[in-house]
Design a protein around this motif. Structure first.
Motif, PDB file in Angstrom:
ATOM      1  N   ILE A   1      16.900  62.989  48.797  1.00  0.00           N
ATOM      2  CA  ILE A   1      15.980  62.342  47.920  1.00  0.00           C
ATOM      3  C   ILE A   1      15.530  61.105  48.578  1.00  0.00           C
ATOM      4  O   ILE A   1      14.392  60.584  48.778  1.00  0.00           O
ATOM      5  CB  ILE A   1      16.350  62.364  46.506  1.00  0.00           C
ATOM      6  N   ALA A   2      16.625  60.371  49.194  1.00  0.00           N
ATOM      7  CA  ALA A   2      16.422  58.919  49.583  1.00  0.00           C
ATOM      8  C   ALA A   2      15.431  59.185  50.821  1.00  0.00           C
ATOM      9  O   ALA A   2      14.560  58.036  50.891  1.00  0.00           O
ATOM     10  CB  ALA A   2      17.747  58.332  49.834  1.00  0.00           C
ATOM     11  N   THR A   3      15.915  60.129  51.567  1.00  0.00           N
ATOM     12  CA  THR A   3      15.163  60.314  52.651  1.00  0.00           C
ATOM     13  C   THR A   3      13.615  60.604  52.445  1.00  0.00           C
ATOM     14  O   THR A   3      12.626  59.897  52.932  1.00  0.00           O
ATOM     15  CB  THR A   3      15.509  61.498  53.826  1.00  0.00           C
TER      16      THR A   3
ATOM     17  N   THR B   1       8.013  57.402  52.582  1.00  0.00           N
ATOM     18  CA  THR B   1       6.786  57.202  52.042  1.00  0.00           C
ATOM     19  C   THR B   1       6.794  55.610  52.133  1.00  0.00           C
ATOM     20  O   THR B   1       5.640  55.150  51.694  1.00  0.00           O
ATOM     21  CB  THR B   1       6.489  57.740  50.617  1.00  0.00           C
ATOM     22  N   PHE B   2       7.802  55.056  53.020  1.00  0.00           N
ATOM     23  CA  PHE B   2       7.519  53.288  52.820  1.00  0.00           C
ATOM     24  C   PHE B   2       7.371  53.041  54.278  1.00  0.00           C
ATOM     25  O   PHE B   2       8.172  53.775  55.027  1.00  0.00           O
ATOM     26  CB  PHE B   2       8.900  52.976  52.097  1.00  0.00           C
ATOM     27  N   VAL B   3       6.814  52.040  54.469  1.00  0.00           N
ATOM     28  CA  VAL B   3       7.001  51.426  55.709  1.00  0.00           C
ATOM     29  C   VAL B   3       7.434  49.926  55.784  1.00  0.00           C
ATOM     30  O   VAL B   3       7.345  49.247  54.527  1.00  0.00           O
ATOM     31  CB  VAL B   3       5.645  50.858  56.504  1.00  0.00           C
TER      32      VAL B   3
ATOM     33  N   VAL C   1       7.171  48.326  51.968  1.00  0.00           N
ATOM     34  CA  VAL C   1       5.694  48.753  51.256  1.00  0.00           C
ATOM     35  C   VAL C   1       5.461  50.093  50.934  1.00  0.00           C
ATOM     36  O   VAL C   1       5.701  50.878  52.134  1.00  0.00           O
ATOM     37  CB  VAL C   1       4.416  47.963  52.067  1.00  0.00           C
ATOM     38  N   PHE C   2       4.996  50.404  49.789  1.00  0.00           N
ATOM     39  CA  PHE C   2       4.583  52.006  49.683  1.00  0.00           C
ATOM     40  C   PHE C   2       3.523  52.152  50.622  1.00  0.00           C
ATOM     41  O   PHE C   2       2.582  51.556  50.568  1.00  0.00           O
ATOM     42  CB  PHE C   2       4.657  52.217  48.339  1.00  0.00           C
ATOM     43  N   ALA C   3       3.381  53.150  51.422  1.00  0.00           N
ATOM     44  CA  ALA C   3       2.437  53.662  52.480  1.00  0.00           C
ATOM     45  C   ALA C   3       1.995  54.792  52.222  1.00  0.00           C
ATOM     46  O   ALA C   3       1.423  55.605  53.304  1.00  0.00           O
ATOM     47  CB  ALA C   3       2.827  53.293  53.842  1.00  0.00           C
TER      48      ALA C   3
ATOM     49  N   ALA D   1      12.422  58.875  58.672  1.00  0.00           N
ATOM     50  CA  ALA D   1      12.478  59.393  57.532  1.00  0.00           C
ATOM     51  C   ALA D   1      11.553  60.640  57.309  1.00  0.00           C
ATOM     52  O   ALA D   1      11.706  61.827  56.914  1.00  0.00           O
ATOM     53  CB  ALA D   1      12.627  58.748  56.493  1.00  0.00           C
ATOM     54  N   ALA D   2      10.222  60.435  58.050  1.00  0.00           N
ATOM     55  CA  ALA D   2       9.261  61.468  57.969  1.00  0.00           C
ATOM     56  C   ALA D   2       9.529  62.521  58.784  1.00  0.00           C
ATOM     57  O   ALA D   2       9.347  63.530  58.336  1.00  0.00           O
ATOM     58  CB  ALA D   2       7.770  60.594  58.393  1.00  0.00           C
ATOM     59  N   MET D   3       9.991  62.152  59.963  1.00  0.00           N
ATOM     60  CA  MET D   3      10.591  63.332  60.955  1.00  0.00           C
ATOM     61  C   MET D   3      11.735  64.083  60.184  1.00  0.00           C
ATOM     62  O   MET D   3      11.577  65.392  60.192  1.00  0.00           O
ATOM     63  CB  MET D   3      11.028  62.729  62.184  1.00  0.00           C
TER      64      MET D   3
END
Lengths: 287, 423
Positions: free
Chosen positions: A29-31, A36-38, A47-49, A262-264
């Motif tokens: 879940i943390a990943t 979704t953050f940068v 920052v939420f992205a 995290a996106a990968m």
């Protein structure tokens, strides 16, 4: 009394569930959240992205190259390991002279840590000082670059992964084979089935559940293969062994780009989820 | 019985009091390489009884990942970090390091080599104090020259890379005829690292990075880089005068007589000089250069900085100050890393210390002079970590037979992709 009995199984499951939650579910879940953050490079502020990290990696040729390498690797290594494991488990299930000694030896790679295995293979496959090349040279074959060649490196990694994987998975399949009641096989024999028919029509269907487990576990294990990569090729040469998990490590831990990493990982998670779903569907049993 | 009870009460009181007595001592953590730090720390603690320094030592490759993860997470520990100098701007850009300008006097700053002060600064502010600097020499085994019927160079001679290629091929021997040389002609000490290899294209007039500190397209795939790394490729793949395969530490192989020449740091001089079991005759000469180019020598080394998020700012800056100036700096040179000092006052000791009057330790004076010949620091870029790591992989690929132009273009693609986040 009855309610007490109902609670006991849950109590016994609690430690395992807590560990699963802490070490598997929460990091997952943390990943997903992290993807979704940068993070501001200067202030470290998060920052939420939204999907910005995903957009970024989808435009990145290195990500696609890593994905391609991972897909090729998985398409080769999983069927190869399962076919070899199946063959090996059938062999060690036979009552042949000396099979007891072979049973003891074939499992040895499982007892050696993956890290040690990777380092030993790295030394064995070295072009100048490796034993494999020494043998090849004695046989009149030119020395091979193995882990340092774009053509051979991925195959060398497949070899290292299978060195451990094949005996490990064959152990599970062996357990499945030994669970097949001998009368069933004898009945097939009496009905006139030859060895091949007996294997394909009786043994394989009865192994379906075990094979489903091995296929899923093997797929996941190979998707998460990391130690042999960092200890031998570090994704090279020319990204030819840059499996996606190593690329996520590089982005996150070497370059500090946790968002992209995290996106990968999230994409990888989705792919594993889909593949495992398909595998379970294909191998589903009516029993 | 009563006496026993009093004894117990006294012991308990002492136990309660001990922590409060110890409260005056601040413990700081210093993340560094595995240098011999014990004597230096002991001396600092003797002079500063209110500070306790705990060294956390890791390997070369692990240090960067540790700093990246821990300082990236804004952790307050470690308090002090050893910084490879081209990473100063990357860390300062991320606000991981405490500005150090107020810590040092004008005289102390002036004592450091100006290049070291610049390298430790970002946008005009000092973020990491210079501790050491470096240069490179050609080390050779005189026996190999005898065997090949060649004259070894003198300490002030400077061979060209073309001459090195020629000599190295003549000094590569497959004694047992197993198809692999037992004695190799040449190797770079840090065979796949930008620190040693950047001066190859720079000797041919090429730059290390674009003027904006981010662009590499048109720079690291320029003709100068292609020519320089074609030479590097040939050394391993065409002339077969240098070993391929895994990275290794050439000084070990040099000592056994299996490497005839290597370009390496002056830290090897005391190592070979003090090795009583060393059976080879050895010498040094200046760093090679391309015949059509100019001499260029690698430089840069270790600085020391304070974590911007430390909870022990005063103790950490006092330690950094002590280690990078005066007595501490001298002790670090003598008993610590043994690297070239970045302080001019300590460097001056090379000329006066009798230890360096005679061969082979007098080669240290050769090195001190070589450090002044067109020293080339590594690229100044906030993305140095990515730049270095990617190039290291690429050099390893070229060393093991990958096409030079294709590899450099792949490096461009990868580095440009990573630099995008800094633009």
């Amino acid at each position: 009394m009855r309610s007490k009995q109902q609670i006991i199984p849950y109590l016994l499951l609690t430690p395992a569930l807590v560990l699963l939650l802490v070490f598997n579910l929460l990091p997952t879940i943390a990943t997903l959240v992290e993807s979704t953050f940068v993070m501001s490079l200067r202030s470290g502020e998060r920052v939420f992205a939204g999907f910005a990290n995903f957009e970024r990696i989808f435009k990145d040729p290195i990500f696609w190259k890593s994905l391609q390498v991972t897909v090729v690797f998985s398409l080769v290594v999983n069927p190869l390991q399962i076919a070899l494991s199946l063959g090996l488990s059938i062999l060690i299930n036979q009552r042949l002279p000396g099979i007891g000694i072979f049973r003891s030896i074939y499992l040895l790679p499982v007892a050696v840590s993956l890290n040690v295995t990777a380092i030993v293979w790295r030394l064995l496959l070295d072009k100048n000082t490796g034993m494999v090349n020494g043998i090849l040279y004695q046989l009149g074959i030119e020395r091979q670059p193995f882990l340092h060649s774009t053509e051979q490196a991925l195959w060398s990694i497949i070899l290292i992964a299978s060195w451990i994987g094949v005996p490990l998975w064959s152990l599970f399949i062996l357990a499945g084979l030994q669970n097949i009641p001998p009368p069933v096989l004898e009945a097939a024999k009496i009905d006139g089935a030859n060895a091949w028919q007996s294997f394909t029509k009786v043994t394989l269907p009865l192994l379906r559940r075990v094979l489903a487990f091995v296929l899923v576990a093997d797929t996941v294990a190979n998707f998460l293969l990391f130690a042999p990569i960092i200890l031998t090729t570090q994704g090279g040469p020319q990204l030819s062994t840059n499996l996606i998990l190593y690329e996520t490590y590089r982005r996150g831990f070497l370059y500090g780009d946790l968002g992209a990493s995290a996106a990968m990982l999230s994409v990888m998670l989705l792919i594993v989820f889909v593949i495992v779903g398909v595998e379970l569907y294909v191998l589903r049993g009516s029993d | 019985m009563k006496r026993k009870r009093i004894g117990i009460i006294a012991a308990l009181l002492l136990l309660v009091a001990l922590p409060s007595l110890a409260q005056d001592v601040t413990t700081i953590t210093w993340l560094s390489l595995d240098w011999p730090v014990d004597d230096v720390i002991a001396e600092f603690e003797a002079q500063n009884p209110d500070i306790n320094v705990e060294a956390e030592q890791v390997g070369f490759n692990d240090l960067f990942a540790q700093i990246q993860v821990r300082l990236g997470a804004r952790s307050s520990v470690p308090d002090v970090i050893s910084v490879d100098v081209p990473l100063v701007s990357a860390y300062a850009f991320r606000n991981w390091l405490l500005p150090l300008d107020p810590v040092f006097t004008g005289d102390e700053v002036e004592d450091w080599l100006p290049a070291a002060v610049n390298a430790g600064s970002y946008e005009g502010t000092l973020y990491a104090a210079p501790v050491s600097t470096s240069t490179q020499l050609l080390f050779y085994n005189s026996g190999c020259f005898d065997r090949a019927g060649l004259m070894p160079p003198g300490p002030d001679d400077r061979l060209t890379w073309e001459e090195i290629a020629d000599i190295a091929q003549q000094m590569t021997f497959d004694d047992d005829g197993d198809g692999t040389p037992d004695v190799w002609g040449f190797i770079w000490e840090q065979m796949v690292r930008i620190y040693q290899l950047q001066v190859l294209p720079e000797s041919l007039g090429a730059a290390a990075i674009g003027e904006d500190g981010l662009t590499v397209d048109g720079v690291i795939n320029s003709q100068g880089w292609i020519d320089a790394f074609t030479y590097y490729y040939n050394m391993f793949n065409v002339w077969n005068a240098a070993p391929q395969g895994e990275e290794f530490w050439p000084a070990d192989i040099f000592e056994t007589g299996n490497i005839c020449m290597f370009v390496g740091g002056p830290w090897n001089i005391p190592r070979f000089a003090n090795n009583a079991d060393l059976e080879i005759e050895w010498g040094v000469s200046r760093h090679p250069y391309f015949a059509d180019g100019v001499p260029a020598t690698p430089t840069g080394s270790w600085h020391i900085g304070v974590n911007a998020n430390t909870e022990n700012r005063d103790a950490a800056t006092r330690f950094v100050h002590w280690l990078s100036t005066g007595e501490g700096a001298e002790m670090w040179w003598r008993d610590g890393s043994g690297d070239f000092p970045a302080q001019q006052s300590v460097l001056a000791l090379f000329a006066t210390e009798p230890e360096f009057d005679e061969l082979p330790m007098s080669y240290v004076r050769t090195a001190a002079d070589e450090a002044t010949v067109n020293p080339r620091p590594r690229a100044v870029t906030v993305g140095f970590l990515e730049y270095e790591q990617i190039l290291q992989n690429i050099f390893q690929d070229i060393r093991n037979g990958a096409d030079v132009e294709e590899s450099l273009n792949l490096a461009v693609q990868r580095i440009e992709s990573e630099m995008a986040k800094y633009r």
